[in-house]
Scaffold this motif. Sequence first.
Motif, PDB file in Angstrom:
ATOM      1  N   ALA A 155       0.825  -1.209   0.000  1.00  0.00           N
ATOM      2  CA  ALA A 155       0.000   0.000   0.000  1.00  0.00           C
ATOM      3  C   ALA A 155       0.864   1.266   0.000  1.00  0.00           C
ATOM      4  N   VAL A 156       1.871   1.284   0.867  1.00  0.00           N
ATOM      5  CA  VAL A 156       2.728   2.467   0.947  1.00  0.00           C
ATOM      6  C   VAL A 156       3.634   2.496  -0.275  1.00  0.00           C
ATOM      7  N   GLY A 157       3.442   3.500  -1.117  1.00  0.00           N
ATOM      8  CA  GLY A 157       4.250   3.552  -2.332  1.00  0.00           C
ATOM      9  C   GLY A 157       4.375   4.984  -2.817  1.00  0.00           C
ATOM     10  N   LEU A 158       4.640   5.103  -4.110  1.00  0.00           N
ATOM     11  CA  LEU A 158       4.780   6.446  -4.679  1.00  0.00           C
ATOM     12  C   LEU A 158       3.519   7.260  -4.423  1.00  0.00           C
ATOM     13  N   GLY A 159       2.376   6.568  -4.406  1.00  0.00           N
ATOM     14  CA  GLY A 159       1.085   7.223  -4.185  1.00  0.00           C
ATOM     15  C   GLY A 159       1.062   8.016  -2.885  1.00  0.00           C
ATOM     16  N   ASN A 160       1.649   7.473  -1.824  1.00  0.00           N
ATOM     17  CA  ASN A 160       1.603   8.158  -0.531  1.00  0.00           C
ATOM     18  C   ASN A 160       2.573   9.328  -0.471  1.00  0.00           C
ATOM     19  N   ILE A 161       3.762   9.106  -1.043  1.00  0.00           N
ATOM     20  CA  ILE A 161       4.825  10.063  -0.755  1.00  0.00           C
ATOM     21  C   ILE A 161       4.866  11.211  -1.760  1.00  0.00           C
ATOM     22  N   TRP A 162       4.538  10.945  -3.020  1.00  0.00           N
ATOM     23  CA  TRP A 162       4.599  12.097  -3.920  1.00  0.00           C
ATOM     24  C   TRP A 162       3.226  12.559  -4.401  1.00  0.00           C
ATOM     25  N   LYS A 163       2.203  11.702  -4.263  1.00  0.00           N
ATOM     26  CA  LYS A 163       0.898  12.142  -4.764  1.00  0.00           C
ATOM     27  C   LYS A 163       0.074  12.800  -3.664  1.00  0.00           C
ATOM     28  N   PHE A 216      16.022  -1.305 -15.248  1.00  0.00           N
ATOM     29  CA  PHE A 216      16.373  -2.734 -15.281  1.00  0.00           C
ATOM     30  C   PHE A 216      16.854  -3.191 -13.899  1.00  0.00           C
ATOM     31  N   ILE A 217      17.688  -2.358 -13.293  1.00  0.00           N
ATOM     32  CA  ILE A 217      18.183  -2.733 -11.947  1.00  0.00           C
ATOM     33  C   ILE A 217      16.992  -2.832 -10.985  1.00  0.00           C
ATOM     34  N   PHE A 218      16.092  -1.876 -11.092  1.00  0.00           N
ATOM     35  CA  PHE A 218      14.934  -1.858 -10.187  1.00  0.00           C
ATOM     36  C   PHE A 218      14.092  -3.130 -10.347  1.00  0.00           C
ATOM     37  N   ILE A 219      13.791  -3.495 -11.581  1.00  0.00           N
ATOM     38  CA  ILE A 219      12.923  -4.669 -11.772  1.00  0.00           C
ATOM     39  C   ILE A 219      13.684  -5.955 -11.435  1.00  0.00           C
ATOM     40  N   ALA A 220      14.994  -5.931 -11.638  1.00  0.00           N
ATOM     41  CA  ALA A 220      15.775  -7.128 -11.298  1.00  0.00           C
ATOM     42  C   ALA A 220      15.731  -7.372  -9.786  1.00  0.00           C
ATOM     43  N   ILE A 221      15.833  -6.288  -9.010  1.00  0.00           N
ATOM     44  CA  ILE A 221      15.753  -6.448  -7.543  1.00  0.00           C
ATOM     45  C   ILE A 221      14.369  -7.004  -7.174  1.00  0.00           C
ATOM     46  N   TYR A 271      14.954  10.231  -1.253  1.00  0.00           N
ATOM     47  CA  TYR A 271      14.864   9.311  -2.398  1.00  0.00           C
ATOM     48  C   TYR A 271      15.032   7.850  -1.961  1.00  0.00           C
ATOM     49  N   ILE A 272      15.782   7.620  -0.898  1.00  0.00           N
ATOM     50  CA  ILE A 272      15.883   6.237  -0.398  1.00  0.00           C
ATOM     51  C   ILE A 272      14.509   5.800   0.125  1.00  0.00           C
ATOM     52  N   LEU A 273      13.863   6.732   0.812  1.00  0.00           N
ATOM     53  CA  LEU A 273      12.506   6.473   1.308  1.00  0.00           C
ATOM     54  C   LEU A 273      11.560   6.127   0.159  1.00  0.00           C
ATOM     55  N   LEU A 274      11.660   6.928  -0.884  1.00  0.00           N
ATOM     56  CA  LEU A 274      10.803   6.718  -2.050  1.00  0.00           C
ATOM     57  C   LEU A 274      11.131   5.366  -2.704  1.00  0.00           C
ATOM     58  N   LEU A 275      12.416   5.044  -2.745  1.00  0.00           N
ATOM     59  CA  LEU A 275      12.838   3.782  -3.358  1.00  0.00           C
ATOM     60  C   LEU A 275      12.292   2.585  -2.576  1.00  0.00           C
ATOM     61  N   PHE A 276      12.409   2.625  -1.260  1.00  0.00           N
ATOM     62  CA  PHE A 276      11.907   1.513  -0.447  1.00  0.00           C
ATOM     63  C   PHE A 276      10.396   1.362  -0.649  1.00  0.00           C
ATOM     64  N   ALA A 277       9.714   2.505  -0.641  1.00  0.00           N
ATOM     65  CA  ALA A 277       8.260   2.468  -0.797  1.00  0.00           C
ATOM     66  C   ALA A 277       7.896   1.865  -2.152  1.00  0.00           C
ATOM     67  N   ALA A 278       8.630   2.256  -3.190  1.00  0.00           N
ATOM     68  CA  ALA A 278       8.321   1.774  -4.539  1.00  0.00           C
ATOM     69  C   ALA A 278       8.645   0.285  -4.679  1.00  0.00           C
ATOM     70  N   ILE A 279       9.756  -0.154  -4.106  1.00  0.00           N
ATOM     71  CA  ILE A 279      10.151  -1.564  -4.266  1.00  0.00           C
ATOM     72  C   ILE A 279       9.128  -2.498  -3.622  1.00  0.00           C
ATOM     73  N   ILE A 310       6.995  -5.234  -5.738  1.00  0.00           N
ATOM     74  CA  ILE A 310       7.061  -6.658  -5.407  1.00  0.00           C
ATOM     75  C   ILE A 310       5.656  -7.250  -5.317  1.00  0.00           C
ATOM     76  N   SER A 311       4.747  -6.506  -4.694  1.00  0.00           N
ATOM     77  CA  SER A 311       3.392  -7.048  -4.519  1.00  0.00           C
ATOM     78  C   SER A 311       2.696  -7.219  -5.866  1.00  0.00           C
ATOM     79  N   ILE A 312       2.941  -6.302  -6.769  1.00  0.00           N
ATOM     80  CA  ILE A 312       2.276  -6.421  -8.078  1.00  0.00           C
ATOM     81  C   ILE A 312       2.846  -7.624  -8.832  1.00  0.00           C
ATOM     82  N   LEU A 313       4.178  -7.751  -8.802  1.00  0.00           N
ATOM     83  CA  LEU A 313       4.775  -8.891  -9.500  1.00  0.00           C
ATOM     84  C   LEU A 313       4.298 -10.203  -8.872  1.00  0.00           C
ATOM     85  N   GLU A 314       4.206 -10.232  -7.553  1.00  0.00           N
ATOM     86  CA  GLU A 314       3.759 -11.460  -6.882  1.00  0.00           C
ATOM     87  C   GLU A 314       2.348 -11.839  -7.337  1.00  0.00           C
TER      88      GLU A 314
END
Length: 458
Positions: free
Chosen positions: A21-29, A151-156, A312-320, A324-328
């Motif tokens: 739930a916590v993602g880009l939506g919370n932090i930048w929108k 690519f790095i992001f999706i690979a993680i 940006y680290i905060l944003l990165l963690f939120a996005a990852i 992950i949940s969408i890919l799962e």
Amino acid sequence: MEKRGQWATNIGFILAAAGSAVGLGNIWKFPRMAYGNGGSAFILIYFLIVFLIGATVMITEFTVGRNAQKNAVGALRTIDKKWTFIGGMGILTGFIILSYYSHVGGWVLKYCVAYLTGGSKVYADPVNFFLEDILGAGGVFPIEGAIIYPFIFIAITAFVVIKGVSNGIEKLNKVLMPTLFILLILLFIRGITIEGASEGLKYLLYPDFSKVDANVILAALGQAFFSLSLGMGVMCTYGSYLNKEENLVKNTFMICGLDTAVALLAGFAMIPIAFAAGIAITEGGNAGFAFISLASAFQAMPFGTAFGALFYILLLFAAITSAISILEGTVAYVTEELNISRTIAAAGLSVIMFGIGILYTLSQAYANLKGIWLDANGVSYPVLGDFMEFMTDKLLMPLGALLFCILVGWVWGVDKAADEISSHGRYPFKLKGIYTIMVKFVAPIAIILIMLGGFGII
Ligand code: PFF
């Protein structure tokens, strides 16, 4: 067939679902939305929507998943074969969202690197850093923004999903989510103590009901759905890994509460920081705000580069954790329904999504790629990136949530759902009366209104 995963602990489930739930939506929108739409008047309305309608749809998805202990398609089939298509629609939605989410996640990663290495590249020219280096506006192919970082992001993301539900997703969320909270609190303290903070805070706290009209309420509804990851079967899939002993009602309120708390903290952190730097907060879109405007704030404030890195680290963690949940959600479907191994499914799907995402990034400035859209204003040809967001935010996610509510409220029946929600009587479902009204009437009507609003019909 591989053995089905399960959350090892209830707190692991809560953190993973909150991570989704916590993602880009919370932090930048959310911060910009609350700021521009009446401050605490908007926040109040958003609160009501989250805890009445959002929580209803969330518990509905969890219930369908936990009842069947299957992926979204299989879970819906367990209830009624004819409704399996909602699961298929959810998979498609996930596909589109992750295609663009992974690219934005990649851009965030590039900003992390830029701030961790001193920030000078961004400060030298924040507009060009984003528009030219990342999006390729100057005509040079943006190899970093469109290929390397996404690519790095999706690979993680794929790596964690391949590790499995408890060993990968749960373990990572147990580390990233608490860290995210600590970083956010640091940023919040910085925000509310910055010189000139009171002006920004006043704006956010002052309830300006004159700004609240039907469109603002619809926007709050749409934001709540996106922010809570509803309508595409992701929460259904996460619920399917939960054992029957856990309390679904309590968990749902915890997750909604955590998601809203992060949005609020982000608002109270970012608005004063932006205000103090004289940034025009409502101009330039969410990407413009997070990737261009904020640079001047970080450059001007003491230890700004460190706070920029932290942001940006905060944003990165939120996005990852959201990615992950969408890919799962899609991987669970492919492994269980098509009998393909988790590794091949996660790797294969993420490569395809990454590929589609390249078009998303290129469509922003480098190449003239368009989609097609039809609403009350007639046919239009939006930029491909916008078209992808319209498809998911205005059409597929609300439609998915609507169909989930109709299926459970009217086809499966509230009694059966309530039995599952109560863990077959273990936790008396005291809110059954209100849930019945919500799932059968209020949520579907609200969602239909969001959709009509989104298409400019009302
Ligand atoms: N909730 C995420 C956010 O606020 O950024 C986005 C999202 C994640 C939407 C997962 C849908 C989803 F299934």
